[in-house]
Scaffold this motif. Structure first.
Motif, PDB file in Angstrom:
ATOM      1  N   ASN A   1       5.988 -18.547  -8.666  1.00  0.00           N
ATOM      2  CA  ASN A   1       6.600 -19.468  -7.715  1.00  0.00           C
ATOM      3  C   ASN A   1       6.762 -18.732  -6.402  1.00  0.00           C
ATOM      4  N   TYR A   2       6.304 -19.364  -5.369  1.00  0.00           N
ATOM      5  CA  TYR A   2       6.508 -18.701  -4.079  1.00  0.00           C
ATOM      6  C   TYR A   2       7.241 -19.626  -3.129  1.00  0.00           C
ATOM      7  N   ASP A   3       7.944 -18.998  -2.212  1.00  0.00           N
ATOM      8  CA  ASP A   3       8.672 -19.708  -1.174  1.00  0.00           C
ATOM      9  C   ASP A   3       8.528 -18.858   0.073  1.00  0.00           C
ATOM     10  N   LEU A   4       7.697 -19.335   1.000  1.00  0.00           N
ATOM     11  CA  LEU A   4       7.355 -18.540   2.176  1.00  0.00           C
ATOM     12  C   LEU A   4       7.851 -19.239   3.432  1.00  0.00           C
TER      13      LEU A   4
ATOM     14  N   ASN B   1       9.791 -15.265  -1.020  1.00  0.00           N
ATOM     15  CA  ASN B   1      10.339 -14.994  -2.350  1.00  0.00           C
ATOM     16  C   ASN B   1       9.252 -15.290  -3.373  1.00  0.00           C
ATOM     17  N   PHE B   2       9.162 -14.441  -4.353  1.00  0.00           N
ATOM     18  CA  PHE B   2       8.198 -14.680  -5.427  1.00  0.00           C
ATOM     19  C   PHE B   2       8.947 -14.532  -6.734  1.00  0.00           C
ATOM     20  N   SER B   3       8.799 -15.519  -7.602  1.00  0.00           N
ATOM     21  CA  SER B   3       9.542 -15.409  -8.850  1.00  0.00           C
ATOM     22  C   SER B   3       8.709 -15.987  -9.997  1.00  0.00           C
ATOM     23  N   ASN B   4       9.221 -15.797 -11.187  1.00  0.00           N
ATOM     24  CA  ASN B   4       8.650 -16.413 -12.376  1.00  0.00           C
ATOM     25  C   ASN B   4       7.380 -15.756 -12.868  1.00  0.00           C
ATOM     26  N   PHE B   5       7.026 -14.556 -12.331  1.00  0.00           N
ATOM     27  CA  PHE B   5       5.766 -14.000 -12.835  1.00  0.00           C
ATOM     28  C   PHE B   5       5.907 -13.291 -14.169  1.00  0.00           C
TER      29      PHE B   5
END
Lengths: 718, 502
Positions: free
Chosen positions: A324-327, A369-373
């Motif tokens: 999941n990214y949020d840029l 933000n990068f998450s869930n990997f």
């Protein structure tokens, strides 16, 4: 919480509930989410993904759109006054309003819009002038107390406010226009007195996926005279000008939101803001001419013009079903220009005009933000970066810089990581850290550990530990005043102040089911401790010759306990809160100091009742600020300097309003009153005098009881 | 939908109405004309005199002033006592002026000196000003005397020199004369009276410290240490207490004394003139020690970043020693680092209070006018025993026999104004003079208290006071300050007015 496929829809429905509301095309689940939102608010601040406040590990308080409407709040200063722990501090001399949270000023506090810091004349996120933040496109305001360095970087010492804007509508067309007329204290006239707001908003779903919203608002505040006599007063008796400076603000905002497939959404947000403040000096050179027995009064006036341009491009999505990214990418610029001039009052004549840039900031910013990997069920991981390049400018007039303009670049390169570990369904813990690397200061580290435990009886316990540094400001870094009588210097070797906090929250929702209706009561008990070390203070560094310099020397502590409750019964909504807090200052910069804790308390409450048949909502908001104490140096009878407890009197703020809907909500009329207790000045002995002036004996907090009328016209169709 | 449209219209109307605002109209200002001063007189050597009629504000369009006059023992014409330019043969003088003019002048040519004891006067009056907004107010009459008489009063703007305070200005009330001298023309001055005293130029912030172990200038440089300590009084603004610092080297002293947050203490002359930093010169030569002299600071020429800019770079350090040679002063002096020194003899001049001397130019300089020919001194800058440097400092001529006292009309304490039972400036007359209040000792009765530099756009005149002055010739005047800044709000532009009490 882990976002596997099952949760993904929930996640998206949450965010749709915020950003898209329920469009015509949204699926049934999204509609359900609206209900979820009604039951439990969805928050964004500090979350990996938007989620319900109940699930959040963070403790976030919310000011809803409804409350903003009930208060007819046009800018942030209009609504924050009623929040516990927060004091809005207006400055009549500059026309700005800043915020004090836990006794710390606006430098320790960060204002965000859609998760990214908002620029202002004197800072990026911090030092914000609340009156410059228009609320017409706001979904809700989220407030997090405590040091949030991991999530939001430096200067988030006492807390953050995150303003979430609207990015969707369920109607194809939605047009709304309003006028708001307010008295300023007792004074009102259609053109020259009072406050006049006009606003127009157009929202349009261009297609299933594309949404546009545009807003224009004009806020014309005509100033507050009190016993002052306006700009044409000719005597030097301190009565010229305004107690509260007049200003005109224009805000234009636009947002374009694209919601693509389930895994992609982007928005672009633009804002233009412009403000002109006229500063009429109360001080008049009378220029008596003894030969002709006439006067030629002259004063030094100024017009400050602030312009803000804000661009924000955001992408949220999912990469290869894993990440999941949020840029966010943003360019922001705020510039405060000043026109100084001398004004001959009798012939109404300006002369010696000078126009120059007073102070400005421009920022290139990006956050990701990068998450869930990690596809683990009980562990979620977030990695992120935050980069900004701030060009700051302060003219020689904006401080004491030895007649030089200060132009500096500050770049920050932050990386942060946190992990949310769900140990069991009742216990989650979220450790995090951020590395703050900047071009001016030594690298800083912020850490946080947040944990949440849900007891069997649904009692939620949250413990938040966090830290955040505060970066030195230009005055502290670059002041230079060395002459025959002074030696006062800034210090380019200052290190950031270190803020750290511990917050504990206990929360429980009680449901009392009756035969006809259900009564809901949410109670929360919070305890906090906040500490700022290495505080920067102007100190004597040498006695012969006498030299002053800004150094890292002092520290500041605050402890507090807060108990807040919200209740819903039938058509009645009520809230009540009480806070008790103490502040201690260790002042190593001064020979006379006392670091005892000084305690005070605040109360707030609100009531709102909906008359369903008549479509009327009556509401009232109350806040009591108890007596505040501060140690001040005073001269005793023997002319010795002693430390005394100065006191600021207690005061209360009460706002009330009635809102009625007409014609299927197409027309909304709100009438109300602010500051019903008619507070203007509050007596205080808790302020120290400056180098050449005695201490003020009162503090300006408001312009007295005022009334407003807001008429909204909505036109919605599909 | 119809009602919708109606509401929409109403809203739009409201929208535009509330968005409007109207501007305030400018008002027209009166154009006032007056004689600059109420009186003027010819000295025996004057052959003409300019009579100034001032405008407030300056003229906005062209126009004509008409002045008439009456005569007391004087006769107009080439064969008489005087003529005027423009001509006043008809008994009236017409003075054209142009837009933008600040004033107009009449030139009066004196053709004959009066016989001693005769009264010969011209009384001018402003009859008419041709502009519609024109008013005649203030000094609408002027009395010009052919014999030298004490002025009835005047409005003076001493040429202090603006924000740099370049000049020290001496004022003689009875002759309406001002004399300006650059502040850096001199550093020390020698008393011409019976006491053998040496004064420091406080308007340049000169200080002097006695090095009691030395009588030989060549033994003193900045590397010198000494066991009989100097003491600096350091004011700590946080505790608001004064702390004493012991100084045993010239190096430490140089650092400490320059900055006037540190009090100069005994190393400066006292504000009121009661004590001098340099001890009375002893007739026993060995008793007169070496003094370390801080030369004050340069007078800047730039406006600077704040409202005043009066103290520039250091003028350096000198060492001096003074002793008596009969009735003359002997001065030995050199730069601090020099290994040789110069010598000068200063002879007392009884027409002057003091003989001033420039160490940098190695000569005596003319500073003060003759001692009976000045009453007030606008010192401009002043640095003295108690620390801070004052601007706009005014002292009166105590050495020359001028007496002065202050009349305070009201005080404000804790926001409460108390009016004192004293006449207003306008009402004050000769019979109100309190002879016993006249102060001939403390020179700083006016000092800096006549203005407040922390009020007003840049500074304001304190209007709670005026002053009563008796000059050396026995004339009584009342005096008040009207301005500390000019019309453009620039510091160092004082204005005062005074009137003869009779």
């Amino acid at each position: 919480m882990i976002l596997n496929k099952k949760y993904l829809t929930i996640y998206f429905s949450f965010f749709l509930s915020i950003y898209v509301y329920s469009q015509k095309t949204t699926n049934r689940k999204a509609k359900d989410s609206v209900n979820v939102e009604k039951l439990d608010e969805v928050i964004v601040t500090g979350q990996y993904n938007p989620q319900s406040i109940k699930k959040s590990v963070f403790e976030v308080s919310i000011i809803t759109r409804q409350q903003i409407d009930k208060q007819a709040g046009n800018n942030l200063a209009d609504v924050l006054n009623q929040t516990l722990n927060i004091t809005v501090v207006p400055s009549a001399s500059t026309g700005k309003s800043s915020v004090q949270l836990f006794g710390l000023d606006g430098q320790y506090f960060k204002v965000l819009v859609d998760n990214i810091p908002l620029i202002n004349d004197e800072g990026f996120g911090n030092n914000t002038d609340l009156t410059q933040i228009n609320l017409d496109d706001i979904e809700q305001i989220e407030i997090v107390e405590g040091s949030m360095g991991v999530q939001y970087g430096s200067n988030a010492v006492s807390g953050v406010i995150n303003i979430i804007t609207k990015k969707g509508s369920k109607y194809k067309w939605e047009t709304s226009a309003y006028v708001q007329e307010e008295t300023v204290g007792k004074s009102y006239a259609l053109f020259n007195e009072g406050r006049h707001i006009q606003s127009l908003r157009v929202g349009h779903n261009v297609s299933d996926k594309l949404y546009f919203n545009g807003i224009y608002t004009r806020n014309d505040f005509k100033g507050f005279l009190d016993d002052r006599k306006g700009q044409f007063h000719e005597l030097n008796d301190g009565l010229r000008g305004y107690l509260w400076l007049p200003k005109i603000q224009n805000t234009a905002k636009a947002v374009l939101n694209y919601s693509g497939s389930k895994n992609f959404r982007t928005f672009y947000k633009f804002e233009y803001f412009n403000e002109a403040i006229n500063r009429y000096s109360p001080l008049v050179s009378v220029n008596y001419d003894a030969s002709t027995d006439t006067t030629n009064p002259v004063s030094n006036d100024a017009i400050f013009t602030s312009t803000r341009v804000f661009h924000h491009l955001n992408f949220i999505g999912k990469l290869k079903e894993y990440v999941n990214y949020d840029l966010s990418l943003s360019y922001q610029r705020q510039k405060r220009d000043v026109e100084t001039f001398k004004y001959r009052i009798k012939p109404r004549e300006k002369f010696d005009d000078e126009k120059f840039e007073f102070e400005s900031r421009d920022v290139l910013y990006s956050r990701g933000n990068f998450s869930n990997f990690l596809k683990r069920k009980h562990v979620n991981f977030q990695l992120g970066y935050e980069i900004n390049k701030i060009n700051g400018f302060a003219s020689q007039e904006a401080g004491i810089f030895d007649g030089e303009n200060i132009e500096r670049e500050l770049s920050n390169y932050d990386v942060f990581a946190s992990s949310e570990i769900t140990i069991n369904p009742n216990l989650s813990i979220r450790p995090g850290t951020r590395l703050i690397v900047s071009s001016l200061f030594k690298p800083q580290v912020a850490v946080s550990v947040i944990s949440k435990y849900t007891f069997k009886n649904d009692l939620e316990f949250r413990l938040l530990l966090g830290s955040s540094p505060r970066l030195p400001n230009y005055t502290e870094l670059y002041t230079y005043l060395v002459d025959a009588n002074h030696d006062v210097r800034g210090n380019e070797n200052l290190t950031p102040e270190q803020g750290a906090s511990v917050f504990a929250h206990l929360k429980k929702t009680f449901v009392f089911s009756g035969s006809e209706s259900t009564t809901l009561l949410k109670s929360k008990l919070s305890l906090n401790y906040l500490n700022v070390n290495d505080r920067i203070e102007l100190s004597i560094v040498n006695t012969v010759p006498l030299q002053f310099k800004y150094i890292n020397i002092d520290s500041y502590k605050t402890v507090g306990a807060f108990f807040t409750n919200t209740m819903r019964h039938k058509n009645l909504n009520a809230s009540f809160g009480i806070g008790y807090y103490g502040q201690s200052k260790v002042l190593d910069s001064q020979t006379l100091a006392n670091d005892d804790y000084l305690f005070g308390f605040q109360l707030n409450g609100s009531l709102s009742y909906t008359f369903k048949k008549r479509e009327v909502i009556a509401s009232a908001f109350f806040k009591h600020n108890g007596q505040q104490q501060q140690f001040v140096q005073q001269q005793n009878a023997n002319n010795e300097t002693v430390l005394a407890r100065g006191e600021q009197e207690a005061y209360s703020m009460l706002d009330a309003s009635l809102r009625k809907n007409f014609m299927n909500n197409n027309i909304q009329l709100t009438v109300g009153a602010r500051n019903l207790f008619d507070v203007t000045l509050v007596n205080t002995t808790a302020v120290e005098g400056g180098a050449h002036s005695g201490p003020p004996s009162s503090r300006l907090l408001g312009y007295g009881r005022s009334y407003f009328l807001k008429l909204v016209y909505n036109l919605k169709f599909n | 939908m119809k009602t919708n449209l109606f509401f929409l219209n109403v809203l739009l109307l409201l929208f535009f109405m509330s968005a409007c605002s109207n501007d305030d109209d400018a008002i027209s200002q009166e154009f006032a004309v007056a004689f600059e001063n109420p009186s003027a007189s010819f000295s025996p050597t004057d052959i003409n005199k300019e009579i100034v009629i001032v405008f407030a504000p300056k003229a906005t369009s062209d126009g004509v002033l008409t002045i008439s006059y009456t005569l007391d023992n004087a006769i107009y014409g080439e064969a008489g006592d005087f003529t005027t330019l423009p001509s006043g043969e008809t008994g009236k003088i017409t003075l054209p002026f142009k837009a933008g003019d600040n004033n107009v002048t009449i030139k009066v040519n004196k053709l004959k000196n009066p016989i001693e004891g005769d009264t010969k006067l011209i009384r001018f009056a402003i009859d008419n000003v041709s502009l519609t907004d024109g008013t005649i107010s203030g000094n609408i009459n002027l009395e010009l005397s052919f014999a030298e008489t004490a002025a009835l009063g005047a409005v003076l703007a001493p040429n202090v020199g603006g924000v740099n305070y370049t000049n020290s200005v001496f004022i003689d009330l009875s002759s309406q004369k001002t004399t300006d001298v650059r502040r850096d023309a001199w550093e020390i001055a020698f008393h011409s009276g019976t006491e053998n005293n040496v004064f420091l130029n406080s308007s340049l912030r000169v200080t002097a410290a006695e090095l009691s172990e030395f009588t030989d200038l060549n033994q003193v440089t900045s590397a010198t240490a000494f066991s009989s300590a100097l003491e600096l009084q350091v004011y700590n603004p946080f505790t608001q207490q004064t702390e004493t610092k012991i100084i045993n080297t010239i190096k430490d002293y140089k650092e400490g004394v320059k900055q006037s947050y540190s009090m100069y203490g005994t190393y400066a002359d006292h504000l009121d003139g009661s004590e001098t930093a340099i001890s009375t010169i002893s007739t026993t030569a060995e008793d007169n020690k070496v003094y370390l002299v801080y030369m004050g600071s340069e007078i800047p020429t730039e406006p600077g970043s704040r409202s005043t800019n009066h103290s520039g770079d250091d003028r350096g350090w000198y060492k001096i020693r003074v002793f008596m040679d009969g009735d003359n002063y002997k001065l030995q002096y050199a730069k601090l680092e020099a290994t040789t020194f110069k010598e000068a003899t200063i002879t007392k001049d009884t027409s002057l209070n003091v003989v001033a001397f420039s160490l940098t130019n190695s000569n005596a300089v003319a500073v003060e006018p003759a001692k009976e020919n000045w009453d007030l001194n606008f010192a401009g800058v002043f640095g003295a025993e108690n620390g801070p440097t004052y601007t706009d400092y005014v002292i009166h001529n105590t050495l020359g026999g001028t007496g002065l006292y202050q009349v305070t009309t009201y005080k404000v304490e804790d926001d409460v104004t108390t009016e004192f039972n004293v006449p207003s400036y306008e009402a004050f007359k000769l019979t109100d003079v309190d002879e016993t209040a006249l102060n001939y000792q403390a020179r700083n009765i006016i000092g800096s208290g006549w203005r407040n530099p922390f009020a007003g756009p840049v500074a304001v005149v304190n209007n709670d006071r005026y002053f009563v002055i008796k000059d050396a010739a026995g004339n009584y005047y009342k005096l008040r300050f009207n301005a500390v800044v000019n019309a453009d709000n620039e510091r160092g532009n004082p204005k005062l007015e005074y009137a003869l009490l009779q």
